[in-house]
Motif scaffolding. Sequence first.
Motif, PDB file in Angstrom:
ATOM      1  N   VAL A   1       0.845   4.422  -2.081  1.00  0.00           N
ATOM      2  CA  VAL A   1       0.143   5.813  -1.776  1.00  0.00           C
ATOM      3  C   VAL A   1       1.458   7.159  -1.528  1.00  0.00           C
ATOM      4  O   VAL A   1       1.099   8.132  -1.668  1.00  0.00           O
ATOM      5  CB  VAL A   1      -0.335   5.859  -0.392  1.00  0.00           C
ATOM      6  CG1 VAL A   1      -0.473   6.796   0.386  1.00  0.00           C
ATOM      7  CG2 VAL A   1      -1.694   4.583  -0.334  1.00  0.00           C
TER       8      VAL A   1
ATOM      9  N   THR B   1      -7.643   5.596  -2.397  1.00  0.00           N
ATOM     10  CA  THR B   1      -6.457   4.611  -2.944  1.00  0.00           C
ATOM     11  C   THR B   1      -6.047   3.679  -2.227  1.00  0.00           C
ATOM     12  O   THR B   1      -5.774   2.434  -2.697  1.00  0.00           O
ATOM     13  CB  THR B   1      -5.238   5.636  -3.240  1.00  0.00           C
ATOM     14  OG1 THR B   1      -5.602   6.712  -4.208  1.00  0.00           O
ATOM     15  CG2 THR B   1      -4.078   4.874  -4.094  1.00  0.00           C
ATOM     16  N   ILE B   2      -6.084   3.904  -0.898  1.00  0.00           N
ATOM     17  CA  ILE B   2      -5.683   2.595   0.193  1.00  0.00           C
ATOM     18  C   ILE B   2      -6.881   1.803   0.240  1.00  0.00           C
ATOM     19  O   ILE B   2      -6.675   0.424  -0.138  1.00  0.00           O
ATOM     20  CB  ILE B   2      -5.408   3.276   1.476  1.00  0.00           C
ATOM     21  CG1 ILE B   2      -4.579   4.082   1.611  1.00  0.00           C
ATOM     22  CG2 ILE B   2      -5.702   2.142   2.427  1.00  0.00           C
ATOM     23  CD1 ILE B   2      -4.232   4.862   2.996  1.00  0.00           C
TER      24      ILE B   2
ATOM     25  N   GLU C   1      -6.407  -0.124  -3.149  1.00  0.00           N
ATOM     26  CA  GLU C   1      -5.225  -1.122  -2.881  1.00  0.00           C
ATOM     27  C   GLU C   1      -5.661  -2.314  -2.158  1.00  0.00           C
ATOM     28  O   GLU C   1      -5.303  -3.387  -2.456  1.00  0.00           O
ATOM     29  CB  GLU C   1      -3.913  -0.340  -2.522  1.00  0.00           C
ATOM     30  CG  GLU C   1      -2.632  -1.070  -2.599  1.00  0.00           C
ATOM     31  CD  GLU C   1      -2.416  -1.288  -4.144  1.00  0.00           C
ATOM     32  OE1 GLU C   1      -1.651  -2.294  -4.232  1.00  0.00           O
ATOM     33  OE2 GLU C   1      -2.779  -0.613  -5.109  1.00  0.00           O
ATOM     34  N   PHE C   2      -6.132  -2.228  -1.121  1.00  0.00           N
ATOM     35  CA  PHE C   2      -6.645  -3.201  -0.020  1.00  0.00           C
ATOM     36  C   PHE C   2      -7.458  -4.135  -1.010  1.00  0.00           C
ATOM     37  O   PHE C   2      -7.120  -5.545  -0.668  1.00  0.00           O
ATOM     38  CB  PHE C   2      -7.461  -2.540   1.140  1.00  0.00           C
ATOM     39  CG  PHE C   2      -6.384  -2.626   2.332  1.00  0.00           C
ATOM     40  CD1 PHE C   2      -6.805  -3.030   3.653  1.00  0.00           C
ATOM     41  CD2 PHE C   2      -5.351  -1.824   2.240  1.00  0.00           C
ATOM     42  CE1 PHE C   2      -5.883  -3.145   4.467  1.00  0.00           C
ATOM     43  CE2 PHE C   2      -4.552  -1.451   3.259  1.00  0.00           C
ATOM     44  CZ  PHE C   2      -4.936  -2.211   4.389  1.00  0.00           C
TER      45      PHE C   2
ATOM     46  N   CYS D   1       0.792  -0.990  -0.105  1.00  0.00           N
ATOM     47  CA  CYS D   1      -0.078  -0.083  -0.049  1.00  0.00           C
ATOM     48  C   CYS D   1       0.992   1.217  -0.148  1.00  0.00           C
ATOM     49  O   CYS D   1       0.358   2.410  -0.591  1.00  0.00           O
ATOM     50  CB  CYS D   1      -0.798   0.118   1.175  1.00  0.00           C
ATOM     51  SG  CYS D   1      -2.403  -0.959   1.183  1.00  0.00           S
ATOM     52  N   TRP D   2       1.800   1.237   0.812  1.00  0.00           N
ATOM     53  CA  TRP D   2       2.839   2.589   1.113  1.00  0.00           C
ATOM     54  C   TRP D   2       3.527   2.817  -0.509  1.00  0.00           C
ATOM     55  O   TRP D   2       3.537   3.881  -0.871  1.00  0.00           O
ATOM     56  CB  TRP D   2       3.875   2.209   2.134  1.00  0.00           C
ATOM     57  CG  TRP D   2       4.688   3.314   2.097  1.00  0.00           C
ATOM     58  CD1 TRP D   2       6.196   3.191   2.119  1.00  0.00           C
ATOM     59  CD2 TRP D   2       4.467   4.678   2.473  1.00  0.00           C
ATOM     60  NE1 TRP D   2       6.713   4.625   2.103  1.00  0.00           N
ATOM     61  CE2 TRP D   2       5.683   5.396   2.515  1.00  0.00           C
ATOM     62  CE3 TRP D   2       3.526   5.350   2.779  1.00  0.00           C
ATOM     63  CZ2 TRP D   2       5.685   6.823   2.771  1.00  0.00           C
ATOM     64  CZ3 TRP D   2       3.510   6.850   2.814  1.00  0.00           C
ATOM     65  CH2 TRP D   2       4.686   7.302   3.069  1.00  0.00           C
TER      66      TRP D   2
END
Length: 337
Positions: free
Chosen positions: A207, A312-313, A316-317, A203-204
């Motif tokens: 992001v 966005t998180i 992505e999850f 995720c990072w």
Amino acid sequence: MGIPNEEAIKQFRSLMEEVDDEQLKNTFKNMHQGYPTETLVRFLKARDCNVAKAHKMLVDCLQWRIQNEIDQILAKPIIPVDLYREVRDSQLIGLSGYSKEGLPVIALGVGLSTFDKASVHYYVQSHIQMNEYRDRVVLPSATKKRGRYIGACLKVLDMTGLKLSALNQIKLLSVISTIDDLNYPEKTDTYYVVNAPYVFSACWKVVKPLVQERTRRKIQVLQGCGRDELLKIMDYGSLPHFCRREGSGSSRHCGNGNTDNCFSLDHAFHQQFYDYIKQQASLMESVSLIRQGSVHVNIPEPDPKDAMITKTIETEFHKLENQNGLSKSLNGLKVGL
């Protein structure tokens, strides 16, 4: 546009001196705790040194404080204590000590916080109370002890246990983040991320480019539990319990009992914190007036950029969740064959 110049500070100060609303003046005094210029600098930094935008941000913050009685929130304990213990057990946060420079070290168990023992309002109330206690008690005490202004803390974020199911908590975390961004800007000097699993790393990576450079520079992702790196800036006794040895496991239970676990209500910091709130309530003779219920705080609208990061998180999850589901299905197919 990192550090505000003297002219910008002077203009901002002049605008605030024009404020003639007594309530705004009083809540500003309560907020800056004798350091008005440093407070103006924080809001200027948060708005890239744009005086007009910083002024609007600060006035909006002061109005939010008045409308939601934030100045009195430290006199509103979460009762009974058993309910507060459940909040603490599911919203993992604590003060583990101080850095060598005198900055408070705030530990957060991001991966193992469940936020499932009380209503959203209790968690928001608890978070704001922690912010206010930090700003009105912890930081002024650190300033006095060091003999110089200390207006920010360090945060160590433990990602132990972070799973795709954390998607259910993103809405609440977004609410808390919005409150911090708009009303408590620039209160964290550095964020140290430790025990980061693949879910966080994936995720990072997506992001990170969306995060403002000012914030991005503050975030350091450390190897493993981060012990060796953190010991360069703090003594062993100030390390959060989950950083004291590699493979320490659950940030909820490691350490020598609850007195070493800075998340626990039995830890000295939380005992002092809760006692302080009860004392403030008693001084205001408000205990008998408090109905047993959470404090409802208006949630400011998030910055569009922050809303995009949250989206966005979530996306992505969901991708990782789908990949995980496909992987399980393929494994099941192999077993069947």
